[in-house]
Each structure stands twice: as C-alpha cells, then as structure tokens.
Design a protein around this motif. Structure first.
Motif, PDB file in Angstrom:
ATOM      1  N   UNK A  83       0.831  -1.220   0.000  1.00 48.15           N
ATOM      2  CA  UNK A  83       0.000   0.000   0.000  1.00 48.15           C
ATOM      3  C   UNK A  83       0.861   1.264   0.000  1.00 48.15           C
ATOM      4  N   UNK A  84       2.091   1.155   0.513  1.00 50.98           N
ATOM      5  CA  UNK A  84       3.023   2.287   0.417  1.00 50.98           C
ATOM      6  C   UNK A  84       3.430   2.508  -1.035  1.00 50.98           C
ATOM      7  N   UNK A  85       3.698   1.414  -1.743  1.00 52.35           N
ATOM      8  CA  UNK A  85       4.078   1.513  -3.151  1.00 52.35           C
ATOM      9  C   UNK A  85       2.927   2.111  -3.961  1.00 52.35           C
ATOM     10  N   UNK A 122       0.897   9.336  -5.768  1.00 58.02           N
ATOM     11  CA  UNK A 122       1.474  10.665  -5.569  1.00 58.02           C
ATOM     12  C   UNK A 122       2.116  11.159  -6.863  1.00 58.02           C
ATOM     13  N   UNK A 123       2.942  10.305  -7.497  1.00 54.05           N
ATOM     14  CA  UNK A 123       3.625  10.689  -8.732  1.00 54.05           C
ATOM     15  C   UNK A 123       2.620  10.971  -9.851  1.00 54.05           C
ATOM     16  N   UNK A 124       1.554  10.172  -9.895  1.00 52.39           N
ATOM     17  CA  UNK A 124       0.487  10.378 -10.887  1.00 52.39           C
ATOM     18  C   UNK A 124      -0.184  11.728 -10.687  1.00 52.39           C
ATOM     19  N   UNK A 125      -0.584  12.011  -9.452  1.00 45.67           N
ATOM     20  CA  UNK A 125      -1.279  13.272  -9.148  1.00 45.67           C
ATOM     21  C   UNK A 125      -0.383  14.485  -9.392  1.00 45.67           C
ATOM     22  N   UNK A 126       0.896  14.353  -9.034  1.00 45.46           N
ATOM     23  CA  UNK A 126       1.836  15.459  -9.231  1.00 45.46           C
ATOM     24  C   UNK A 126       1.993  15.774 -10.722  1.00 45.46           C
ATOM     25  N   UNK A 127       2.088  14.726 -11.516  1.00 43.73           N
ATOM     26  CA  UNK A 127       2.222  14.909 -12.970  1.00 43.73           C
ATOM     27  C   UNK A 127       0.971  15.572 -13.548  1.00 43.73           C
ATOM     28  N   UNK A 146      16.449   4.997   1.368  1.00 44.81           N
ATOM     29  CA  UNK A 146      15.227   5.541   0.760  1.00 44.81           C
ATOM     30  C   UNK A 146      15.027   7.022   1.076  1.00 44.81           C
ATOM     31  N   UNK A 147      16.110   7.698   1.465  1.00 45.25           N
ATOM     32  CA  UNK A 147      16.024   9.122   1.779  1.00 45.25           C
ATOM     33  C   UNK A 147      15.489   9.955   0.625  1.00 45.25           C
ATOM     34  N   UNK A 148      15.935   9.637  -0.589  1.00 45.31           N
ATOM     35  CA  UNK A 148      15.518  10.401  -1.775  1.00 45.31           C
ATOM     36  C   UNK A 148      14.022  10.213  -2.045  1.00 45.31           C
ATOM     37  N   UNK A 207       8.609  12.458  -2.280  1.00 44.77           N
ATOM     38  CA  UNK A 207       7.165  12.188  -2.194  1.00 44.77           C
ATOM     39  C   UNK A 207       6.523  12.610  -0.877  1.00 44.77           C
ATOM     40  N   UNK A 208       7.357  12.779   0.162  1.00 41.01           N
ATOM     41  CA  UNK A 208       6.798  13.077   1.487  1.00 41.01           C
ATOM     42  C   UNK A 208       6.177  11.854   2.143  1.00 41.01           C
ATOM     43  N   UNK A 209       6.383  10.688   1.540  1.00 37.22           N
ATOM     44  CA  UNK A 209       5.812   9.441   2.080  1.00 37.22           C
ATOM     45  C   UNK A 209       6.895   8.668   2.827  1.00 37.22           C
ATOM     46  N   UNK A 210       6.636   8.347   4.094  1.00 40.59           N
ATOM     47  CA  UNK A 210       7.551   7.521   4.886  1.00 40.59           C
ATOM     48  C   UNK A 210       6.992   6.100   4.938  1.00 40.59           C
ATOM     49  N   UNK A 211       7.621   5.145   4.244  1.00 39.56           N
ATOM     50  CA  UNK A 211       7.086   3.787   4.204  1.00 39.56           C
ATOM     51  C   UNK A 211       6.936   3.134   5.576  1.00 39.56           C
ATOM     52  N   UNK A 212       5.999   2.224   5.656  1.00 36.34           N
ATOM     53  CA  UNK A 212       5.614   1.532   6.893  1.00 36.34           C
ATOM     54  C   UNK A 212       6.743   0.641   7.413  1.00 36.34           C
ATOM     55  N   UNK A 213       7.044   0.716   8.734  1.00 32.58           N
ATOM     56  CA  UNK A 213       8.021  -0.224   9.313  1.00 32.58           C
ATOM     57  C   UNK A 213       7.584  -1.674   9.068  1.00 32.58           C
TER      58      UNK A 213
END
Length: 320
Positions: free
Chosen positions: A218-220, A226-231, A292-294, A299-305
């Motif tokens: 779900x993070x992916x 996010x990339x879709x909406x930004x574009x 995954x810093x970049x 994206x401002x998304x921090x993936x789930x532990x």
C-alpha cells in the motif's frame, strides 16, 4: 474537463491489482481518472472485473506490442502509464534470458508512448536486484552491477526508459508484501507463506545472510498515486530514479521472526541457515538493502516499518 487516462500495464499481477483497487475505491480518483489495464498470461477474473467495473481490460503482448494500438483506439491517449509487467522470478529469467529481456525491457511499450510526444508519464517498476549486493543501504547513484539475468534485464530496461522517454519515474522496488489481491495471484506471497509454514509448528530453514528492505504494497501504491497526481497537476518534466523499499533492512530470518512475533508462534521454529545451503539455480545478491532518503524527500511518504506492515497484512487476511 475530460478525465485523465491512466493505464496499468500488468493489471492482473500483484501490484497491478492493488493499484486498480486503490484507484477504483478512491472517490477523488474515480472522478479524476479513467482507468484501463492490460493482461497477458493471466486473464482478468470476474471478481476483479466486478471490483473495478469502470476499468477497461486489454490483452497486450509486450514482447511484440500486439494490443497496444487497441488501447489508443478504444481508450484514448494515456496521460500516465504504470508498467508493473515483468518476468520477475529470477530462476525463470536465468532459464530463459531471451524471454526475460523481451518482456522486461519495455521496447514496444516505449515505442508506443513515444508516438504521444511529451504528453505521457511512464512510471516503471524496477528492482533492488540491479545492485551487486556487497554493501548495505545502496543509493540511487551507486553503480548497478547485477549478479543475475533478472537484474541485468531490469538494468537494461532502466537504460532504455531513461534514453527514450521524455517523462519517467523509475521505482526500484524491493520484495513487495501485503494482503492478497481481489483475484488471488498464482505466486506465493512472502508473509502468507511464512505464516502458513510456521502455523504447522514444524522447524523451518530461513536464510540469515541475505538482506532486503521489503516494502508494504500500500506504500508503493501511495507513491505511484502521488507521482500520478503530481504529474497531472503540475505537468512539469519528470525524470526520476528512486529506491522504493521499506525503512528496515531485514534478513529472511528476521522477516519470519516478525511473523512469529505478531502471531505468537515460537521463534524456535525458525532455523537460521546460510543462503549457500540451497541451490536455487540462480545467483542471489547478499545485501541489497537500500537508502530511501531520496524517495521520502521526493514524495513526502515515509514507508511503513516492516513489523507494522506484517500486522496490517495478517489483519487483512481476517485470521489475526
């Protein structure tokens, strides 16, 4: 204003189905996007078609490009194409390198997209297996030195996309895990497989010397949306390469221990063994954990532990 058109290539696969479901279940996405998806080896089931009733299915052979023109004719020129299709089992790729290159390097797809000029964004799924596996926390700018045919085919795909696409986002995904799809996929899912194996109460061998950064599906999906909406909203040139893993570097032993912890199984069932103890018919990189810093910055998304993702996965299976 017309709806923006999104095509998910490989829509009957694991990530593809999760993407379809997410777009279909989101009222905002529903009012913003028209959806289409492709399938090849696995036709869409009635369950999937019923769950995403407004998504148009197309049979496409990526090796030849057959079926792509039907999308333009019936659906229209896409604004975003998300390529999830791949031969992704390393051993299968090793046995048939030609097929791996034909499917994994999206020659026909990119040729089709190039006919639309700069109007389309390609979001292309790559893999952590592009890295050699000799250190921890690879960065995107580290040299890609794959050790198997699967990794080599995905490096070639990245080069091809980067060279011939005006607008692209390449996501180097690690092991993708999460809940089962609407229409169950034929391959075994990592968390569900570990859960099933440990539930039997028998001792199981797990590798203790291969490290990955598994990513919750779900993070992916959120990253791709996010990339879709930004574009769609900005329309600025996009040329991105991002490591798309989770935040935790874990071995197969640690992956299984998290499942045991969540389920309450005894960790004594988990027997650590070196990866060299099994001949898998393909060379596997040792440590392809990723920085995954970049990704977080872009994206401002921090993936789930990882352990939290395991809990969410098993909860979704309805038997926690």
């Amino acid at each position: 204003m017309r709806k923006k058109r999104v095509v998910i290539v490989g829509g009957t696969g694991y990530l593809g189905q999760h993407l379809l479901q997410s777009f279909a279940d989101d009222p905002v996405a529903n009012s913003t996007f028209s959806l289409a998806f492709t399938h090849h080896s696995v036709p869409p089931s009635h369950a999937l078609l019923n769950a995403v009733p407004h998504a148009l299915p197309f049979h496409v052979d990526l090796r030849s490009g057959d079926g792509l023109s039907a999308i333009s004719d019936a659906f229209g020129q896409p604004d975003v194409v998300i390529n999830c299709a791949a031969l992704s089992v390393p051993r299968v790729c090793e046995l048939d390198p030609e097929a791996a290159m034909l499917v994994n390097v999206p020659t026909s797809l990119v040729k089709w997209l190039s006919s639309f000029g700069e109007a389309t964004l390609l979001i292309h799924l790559s893999t952590d297996q592009v890295y050699e596996g000799t250190k921890s926390f690879y960065k995107e700018e580290d040299e890609a030195v794959p050790v198997n045919v699967y990794g080599k085919s995905k490096v070639e795909a990245e080069r091809f996309v980067s060279k011939y696409c005006q607008n692209f986002a390449i996501l180097r995904s690690s092991i993708i895990y999460g809940p089962q799809t609407i229409s169950p996929v034929p391959k075994s899912l990592p968390i569900q497989w570990m859960d099933g194996a440990l539930a039997k109460g028998e001792t199981m061998n797990f590798f203790n010397d291969e490290f990955r950064c598994p990513v919750f599906v779900k993070d992916l999906v959120s990253i791709i949306q996010f990339l879709t909406n930004q574009w769609i909203s900005e329309g600025k040139q996009v040329q991105l390469l991002l490591n798309a893993g989770g935040p935790d570097r874990v071995s197969r032993v640690q992956m299984a221990e998290a499942v045991a912890l969540v389920r309450g199984y005894s960790t004594s069932l988990i027997k650590p063994v070196p990866s060299s103890s099994v001949d898998r018919g393909v060379k596997s990189p040792s440590d392809i954990s990723m920085d995954i810093g970049k990704l977080i910055q872009a994206t401002g998304i921090s993936p789930t532990p990882y352990t939290e993702g395991v809990k969410l996965t098993l909860l979704a299976e309805g038997s926690s």
